[in-house]
Write an enzyme that holds these catalytic residues in place. Structure first.
Site, mmCIF file in Angstrom:
data_model
loop_
_atom_site.group_PDB
_atom_site.id
_atom_site.type_symbol
_atom_site.label_atom_id
_atom_site.label_comp_id
_atom_site.label_asym_id
_atom_site.label_seq_id
_atom_site.Cartn_x
_atom_site.Cartn_y
_atom_site.Cartn_z
ATOM 1 N N TYR A 298 42.592 -30.617 14.251
ATOM 2 C CA TYR A 298 42.847 -31.714 13.319
ATOM 3 C C TYR A 298 42.820 -33.046 14.065
ATOM 4 O O TYR A 298 42.305 -34.040 13.551
ATOM 5 C CB TYR A 298 44.207 -31.486 12.664
ATOM 6 C CG TYR A 298 44.505 -32.357 11.474
ATOM 7 C CD1 TYR A 298 43.688 -32.334 10.348
ATOM 8 C CD2 TYR A 298 45.621 -33.197 11.463
ATOM 9 C CE1 TYR A 298 43.981 -33.116 9.252
ATOM 10 C CE2 TYR A 298 45.919 -33.974 10.366
ATOM 11 C CZ TYR A 298 45.101 -33.933 9.259
ATOM 12 O OH TYR A 298 45.388 -34.708 8.173
ATOM 13 N N CYS B 149 46.926 -40.483 4.924
ATOM 14 C CA CYS B 149 46.526 -39.259 5.617
ATOM 15 C C CYS B 149 45.834 -39.556 6.938
ATOM 16 O O CYS B 149 46.203 -39.029 7.972
ATOM 17 C CB CYS B 149 45.603 -38.411 4.746
ATOM 18 S SG CYS B 149 46.469 -37.738 3.339
ATOM 19 N N HIS B 150 44.804 -40.398 6.891
ATOM 20 C CA HIS B 150 44.062 -40.658 8.119
ATOM 21 C C HIS B 150 43.847 -42.143 8.348
ATOM 22 O O HIS B 150 42.968 -42.544 9.108
ATOM 23 C CB HIS B 150 42.731 -39.896 8.110
ATOM 24 C CG HIS B 150 42.907 -38.450 7.790
ATOM 25 N ND1 HIS B 150 42.768 -37.954 6.527
ATOM 26 C CD2 HIS B 150 43.288 -37.411 8.568
ATOM 27 C CE1 HIS B 150 43.036 -36.654 6.541
ATOM 28 N NE2 HIS B 150 43.355 -36.316 7.755
ATOM 29 N N GLY B 151 44.632 -42.980 7.635
ATOM 30 C CA GLY B 151 44.647 -44.407 7.936
ATOM 31 C C GLY B 151 43.425 -45.200 7.503
ATOM 32 O O GLY B 151 42.904 -46.007 8.270
ATOM 33 N N PRO B 164 38.614 -44.198 8.745
ATOM 34 C CA PRO B 164 37.501 -43.242 8.764
ATOM 35 C C PRO B 164 36.728 -43.080 7.453
ATOM 36 O O PRO B 164 35.668 -42.465 7.455
ATOM 37 C CB PRO B 164 38.199 -41.929 9.111
ATOM 38 C CG PRO B 164 39.588 -42.086 8.611
ATOM 39 C CD PRO B 164 39.927 -43.542 8.713
#
Lengths: 426, 185
Positions: A298, B149-151, B164
Site C-alpha cells: 500500500y 485517503c491518499h491526499g 495522486p
C-alpha cells in the site's frame, strides 16, 4: 521423486497390504511426509514455517466453513449476521475471532517462510518452480484475504473494496468498464458482496491445490538446508518422520500458543475499529488503511503522487504495486550467484538486511496518512525495494566473493559440534 | 477400398480427410466453448435493477451560497455546491496551463447557473469520498475538496490540483428541470 536410500513403504497388516494394492494413499503419505522422505539433517527452526502455513490454512478452512453456516452474504443483513455470530451463535465469537486472527497468523508464518527463502536462497536452481508456485500461493492468499475482509460489510470492508477495485480503473480505456464488471455495479453493493463470498469460499481450496504442487515440486530435488549445499549421500539426511514431524510439532505448539494469546486476549488489536460501523457509501472513514499484511504494498501504491513520462500518478502507483510482487517471479534469475545460503554471502547478507528494514519502513509508511514526511519516506523506500531486486542483486551476485564452504552437510554439522564435544554424540 | 484411395489423396493436395475432420471438429468445439463462456462473463456486469437506479431528482432551494449537500446517484455520492462569487472568481483566475485536467468552470457548470457546481463525490484516484461538502470539513489547499485517503486536493471548481488523482471530480449528466430542481442522470 526421492533419494535412492529413501525407506520403502512396506505394509505389515493384511488390511494395509490390501489397501496398498487398490489405492496406495498411505504409501503416498509415507513417501511425502513420512519416513520415506529423507530430509537434510541440519534444518533449523526456520524450516518449520511451511508446515505452520499448512496448519494455518487448515484452521482457516475449518473455521471458515463453520462461519459460512451462520453468515448471510446480503448487503442488507451481512453486518448484522456477523454481529449475530458474535453475540448469539454458541461459541460464535470464538470461531470468528479465530478466523480473523487466523488470517493474520497465516500471513505471519508465510512472511517468515518467504524470509527464510530469501535468506537461505531457497528460490535458486533446482528449486525455481517451488519458488514460483510459492509466489502464486502468496497472490491467491492476498486475493482471498481481501475478499474475506469485505464480507462483514463494515466501513473498512466497503471502502477497502472501493479502493482495491479502484486499482483496475487505472487501466487506460477499459479500466472503468472492468471495474464495473468486477463490482457488478457502480459502487460495491450486494452483487459485489455475493461474488466475493463465493470466491472467498472457493480460493482456499485452490490454494490447497497449489500447495500440493508446491510440495510436489519441492520433493523432486528434496528440501534445501541452512548451508545451501545439496545432499550428497545418505549420512546427510534423516527421515522426515519421526525427526521433523517432532520438530514441526514443537513449532506448531509455539504457533498455537501465540495464536491463542492473540485470539483470547487481544482479538481486535490487528483490526480496525471502523469496521464495526456498518458500511456507508456516502462517507469515507477519516483514515483508511488496509490490513497490516498489505501495508508495504500500500505504501508503494501511495508513493506515486506525480505524473511521470505520460503516465499519470494513479496508474504508476498501481503498476508499481503489482510490480513489487511480480518482481518476485524473476528472483531466481536476477540472483545469479551459485551460493544459496547468506551465511556464506557476506555482501548479499548486508543488502538482505537492508531490504528487511526497507520493507518494515514501507509497512510503517503504509499505516500513516498521505502527508510529509511519510510520502517522501515511502518514495525512498519504494525506490530501494525495486533497486534491491533489479540493480543491487544482479551486481552483488556477480562481484561477491563468497566465504569458504564446507564440502558437505555432514561436514558442516560435525564442524559445528566440534566446538561443543559433549553434544557431538548425537 | 478406402485404403486404396487414401494414399492417392495425400499426394494430390497434401491434406488427409482425417486431418480436415480433426481440425473442423476441434475448431467447432472451441467456438462452442467460447460462446458458453460469454454468459459466464456477462453475468458479472451490473444487473438490470442496478442500472435502473440511474436518475435522481434533487431539490436545491434550501442550499445557501457557500453551502453544499451530499446526495446519491446510482448509489454514488453526489456533491451539489452553491458557490460564492469569490470562489467562482478564484476558479476563473487559474490559468488552464496550471491544471492537470484542464477545464474551465464554465465547462463544468450550466450557462447562467455557474454558481451550481454538481459533481460526483468520488475521488478519481481510488474512489474515496472527498471531504469539504459538510461544514467544518477540511477543504484542502485549494478551498474545494480534499480526499483523506491518499491526499488529493481539488479546487473550488472541483478540479484536481495536487495529489495522486488523475482527473477532476466527474460532472454527471444533469439538467435543471426548474430553478430549484435538478435531475441527475
Amino acid at each position: 521423486m526421492s533419494f535412492p536410500w529413501a525407506k520403502n513403504y512396506e505394509p505389515q497388516q493384511p488390511l494395509m497390504k490390501w489397501l496398498d494394492e487398490k489405492l496406495p494413499l498411505p504409501r503416498l503419505v509415507y513417501n511425502a511426509v513420512g519416513a520415506g522422505y529423507p530430509v537434510p539433517r541440519n534444518l533449523n527452526y526456520f524450516w518449520n514455517f511451511g508446515v505452520l502455513a499448512c496448519a494455518a490454512l487448515a484452521i482457516q478452512i475449518v473455521t471458515g466453513i463453520v462461519l459460512a453456516m451462520h453468515y448471510a452474504a446480503n448487503a442488507g443483513v451481512a453486518f448484522n449476521s456477523v454481529e449475530h455470530i458474535m453475540r448469539d451463535v454458541n461459541a460464535g465469537w470464538f470461531i470468528r475471532y479465530a478466523h480473523m486472527n487466523g488470517a493474520s497468523m497465516f500471513f505471519i508464518v508465510v512472511y517468515l517462510h518467504i524470509f527464510r527463502g530469501l535468506y537461505y536462497g531457497s528460490y535458486k536452481a533446482p528449486r525455481e518452480m517451488v519458488w514460483l508456485l510459492g509466489v502464486v500461493i502468496f497472490l491467491l492468499m492476498m486475493a482471498t484475504a481481501f475478499m474475506g475482509y469485505v464480507l462483514p460489510w463494515g466501513q473498512m470492508s466497503f471502502w477497502g473494496a472501493q479502493v482495491i477495485t479502484g486499482f483496475f480503473s487505472a487501466i487506460p480505456l477499459v479500466g472503468e468498464p472492468v471495474r464495473e464488471w468486477l463490482l457488478g455495479g457502480f459502487v460495491p453493493d450486494n452483487a459485489t458482496l455475493n461474488r466475493f463470498f463465493s470466491l472467498h469460499y472457493l480460493l482456499p481450496f485452490v490454494i490447497a491445490g497449489v500447495i500440493i504442487l508446491h510440495i510436489w515440486a519441492l520433493h523432486i530435488p528434496g528440501s534445501s538446508n541452512p548451508t545451501g549445499i545439496e545432499v550428497k549421500d545418505e549420512q546427510d539426511t534423516i527421515p522426515f518422520h519421526p525427526y521433523y514431524t517432532a520438530k514441526d510439532g514443537f513449532g506448531l505448539g509455539i504457533f498455537l500458543l501465540i495464536f491463542a494469546l492473540l485470539t483470547f486476549f487481544s482479538p481486535n488489536t490487528l483490526g480496525h475499529a471502523d469496521n464495526y460501523i456498518p458500511a456507508n457509501s456516502l462517507s469515507t472513514p477519516a483514515h483508511i488503511v488496509p490490513e497490516w499484511y498489505f501495508l508495504p504494498f500500500y505504501a508503494i501504491l501511495k508513493a506515486f503522487t506525480f505524473n511521470f513520462l505520460w503516465v499519470d500518478a494513479k496508474l504508476w502507483g498501481v503498476i508499481a504495486m503489482f510490480a513489487s510482487i511480480a518482481v518476485l517471479f524473476f528472483l531466481p534469475w536476477l540472483d545469479s550467484s551459485p551460493v544459496k545460503s547468506s551465511n556464506y554471502r557476506p555482501l548479499y547478507r548486508i543488502f538482505f538486511w537492508i531490504l528487511v528494514v526497507d520493507v518494515l519502513v514501507l509497512g510503517y509508511c503504509g499505516m500513516q496518512p498521505a502527508e510529509q514526511p511519510y510520502v517522501i519516506l515511502s518514495q525512498v523506500g519504494a525506490i530501494y525495494y525495486f533497486a534491491h531486486f533489479l540493480v543491487i542483486l544482479p551486481i552483488v551476485s556477480r562481484i561477491e566473493r563468497p566465504l569458504p564452504m564446507p564440502n558437505s552437510i555432514t561436514e558442516a554439522v560435525l564442524a559445528k559440534h566440534a566446538d561443543a564435544p559433549s553434544e557431538a554424540t548425537a | 477400398m478406402a485404403s486404396e484411395t487414401e494414399p492417392a489423396a495425400v499426394i494430390e493436395d497434401g491434406v488427409r480427410r482425417r486431418d480436415f475432420i480433426n481440425i473442423a471438429a476441434v475448431s467447432f468445439a472451441g467456438v462452442g466453448a467460447g460462446v458458453v463462456v460469454l454468459p459466464l462473463i456477462a453475468q458479472m456486469n451490473p444487473s438490470a435493477d442496478v442500472l435502473a437506479l440511474s436518475t435522481t431528482e434533487i431539490d436545491i432551494s434550501a442550499i445557501q451560497p457557500g453551502q453544499a449537500i451530499k446526495t446519491s446517484w446510482r448509489k454514488q455520492p453526489v456533491f451539489v455546491r452553491n458557490l460564492f462569487a469569490k470562489e467562482i472568481a478564484e476558479a476563473k483566475a487559474v490559468p488552464l496551463s496550471d491544471l492537470r485536467d484542464p477545464e474551465t468552470i464554465d465547462q463544468r457548470t450550466k450557462p447562467g447557473k455557474e454558481n451550481w457546481l454538481i459533481t460526483l463525490g468520488v475521488c478519481t484516484h481510488l474512489g474515496c469520498v472527498p471531504l469539504g461538502a459538510a461544514e467544518g470539513e477540511n477543504k484542502g489547499d485549494f478551498g474545494g475538496y480534499f480526499c483523506p485517503c491518499h491526499g488529493s486536493h481539488y479546487d473550488t471548481a472541483a478540479r484536481i490540483r495536487k495529489g495522486p488523482a488523475p482527473k477532476n471530480l466527474v460532472v454527471p449528466p444533469y439538467e435543471f428541470t426548474s430553478d430549484t430542481v435538478v435531475m441527475i442522470g
